[in-house]
Design a protein around this motif. Sequence first.
Motif: not given
Length: 133
Positions: A85-96, A109-119
Motif C-alpha cells: 500500500d506504500r508508494t514505491g513498493v512493487s511485489m511479485s511472486l513465483c506462481d509455480l 492480493r490482486e495487485d501482487i503479480i503471480c508470475g514466474s522467474q521472469y519477474d
Amino acid sequence: MSGYGLWERAAPLLLQLLCVTKILIKNTDKHAIMKLGILVTTDKYRDDIIGLTEAVLKRGHAVIIFFMDEGCRLAIDKDIVALKDRTGVSMSLCDLNRGKIGIAKQDIREDIICGSQYDNALMNREADKVIVF
C-alpha cells in the motif's frame, strides 16, 4: 537483535555504503531515486524485510520485492502485504512455487503479480542493487 529497529539504525549506513561505492546509483544525479530489489527465498526474515523496506522508503527510494520458494509464505502475511500500500513498493511472486507450497491463488492480493522467474529477472534488471533473504 531482530525487529524493525535494527534496520532503522543499519539502513542509513547500508545505503551510504552502497551509494559511495556507486553500486546503488547508476545515475550521477545524487537526488535520483534508487530501487532496491529484495529477493525473498525464505519466510524466516519477516521483520527484517519490513524494517529494511520501511527504512528505504523513508529515505525516498523504491523497493521491488520478489517472493519465491518458502518466501511465498510471506506474500500472505498481513504486515508484509501492507507494504504494498506504500508508494514505491512493487511485489511479485513465483506462481509455480506458490502452488507447490499449497498457497491458494485467491489468497494472494490482486495487485501482487503471480508470475514466474521472469519477474525475478525483471527485478534484477530494474533494481540498482538486490538483497537476498
